[in-house]
Design a protein around this motif. Structure first.
Motif, short mmCIF file in Angstrom:
data_model
loop_
_atom_site.label_atom_id
_atom_site.label_comp_id
_atom_site.label_asym_id
_atom_site.label_seq_id
_atom_site.Cartn_x
_atom_site.Cartn_y
_atom_site.Cartn_z
N SER A 2 26.17 11.50 -15.91
CA SER A 2 25.62 10.62 -16.92
C SER A 2 24.19 10.22 -16.57
O SER A 2 23.74 10.37 -15.42
N PHE A 3 23.48 9.69 -17.55
CA PHE A 3 22.12 9.22 -17.31
C PHE A 3 22.09 8.17 -16.21
O PHE A 3 21.23 8.22 -15.32
N GLU A 6 22.55 9.75 -12.74
CA GLU A 6 21.38 10.55 -12.39
C GLU A 6 20.17 9.66 -12.12
O GLU A 6 19.39 9.91 -11.20
N GLN A 39 15.38 6.95 -20.48
CA GLN A 39 16.67 7.06 -21.18
C GLN A 39 16.51 7.48 -22.64
O GLN A 39 17.26 8.32 -23.14
N TRP A 43 15.11 11.84 -21.09
CA TRP A 43 16.44 12.42 -20.83
C TRP A 43 16.95 13.27 -22.00
O TRP A 43 17.46 14.37 -21.78
N PRO A 44 16.83 12.81 -23.26
CA PRO A 44 17.32 13.64 -24.37
C PRO A 44 16.61 14.99 -24.48
O PRO A 44 17.20 15.96 -24.97
N GLY A 47 17.05 16.42 -19.89
CA GLY A 47 18.37 16.35 -19.28
C GLY A 47 18.36 16.38 -17.76
O GLY A 47 19.40 16.57 -17.12
N ASN A 48 17.19 16.19 -17.15
CA ASN A 48 17.08 16.12 -15.69
C ASN A 48 15.77 15.40 -15.35
O ASN A 48 14.97 15.09 -16.24
#
Length: 223
Positions: A2-3, A6, A39, A43-44, A47-48
């Protein structure tokens, strides 16, 4: 993962590798707005957190230390990301502060940075606009990196060459891992690719490749 998981690991990783004021700045400076930018916007899209550095120290023309909210440092460029609140960045800024802010951005651009500013209100309420802008700015660099000729060094390999040149000594995979924040496989692939293109020469000891050195008379062409 999950965010949240991470993100915690991302911040802890950088805390573990910092000392002094750099560490203190990260503890004090990476707050709600900076986390929200990651966030809602970063992230969208990605994704890392690869090649991303929170509260990254830079210097102005007088060697005065400043910190970017986030620095994205892939092999193909340098990007500074800032989440600006109206109250602190505009309303409460005097003329001298306003001039310095503009000059700092211009100086960083002259030094090869691409500066990207988002308003806190957009990050919170209109993140889709921020994602669109970020994709429009970074996307062309990604495309050029993917389309680069196989006979010439890729953007990532060029950065490895520049780094090797700056070291002034044979380079090791662990040097690449530490400097570019990548894993061993990526570091090895970059180095081996440069060997295959005749730009690095492996140094073998006891049947193992321990170091790589620059091949003479090619470096300046690609730096």
């Amino acid at each position: 993962m999950s965010f949240e998981t991470e993100h915690q690991e991302f911040i802890q990783h950088h805390l573990d590798h910092r000392t002094g004021e750099n560490r203190g700045r990260l503890q004090r400076g990476h707050n709600y707005a900076e986390k929200l930018l990651l966030q809602q916007v970063w992230w969208p899209l990605f994704g890392n957190f690869d090649h991303l550095h929170p509260e990254y120290e830079v210097f102005d023309w007088n060697r005065k230390s400043q910190f970017l909210d986030l620095a994205f440092l892939p092999p193909f460029g340098r990007f500074g990301l800032e989440c600006d609140g109206y109250q602190s960045h505009v309303k409460d800024m005097d003329r001298e502060g306003f001039s310095y802010s503009l000059n700092r951005d211009n100086y960083l651009k002259a030094m090869g940075w691409t500066m990207i500013h988002f308003s806190y209100d957009d990050v919170k309420h209109r993140p889709e606009i921020c994602r669109m802008m970020l994709q429009m700015i970074v996307g062309p660099y990604l495309i050029r990196a993917q389309d680069s000729s196989s006979s010439a060094p890729s953007p990532a390999e060029k950065e490895v060459l520049r780094f090797a040149w700056s070291l002034g000594t044979p380079i090791r995979p662990k040097d690449i891992i530490g400097h570019f924040n990548v894993n061993f496989r990526t570091a090895r692939n970059w180095l081996q690719g440069l060997v295959e293109k005749g730009m690095l020469r492996p140094i073998v000891k006891n049947q193992y490749t321990c170091y790589y050195e620059l091949v003479e008379n090619f470096t300046k062409k690609w730096l």
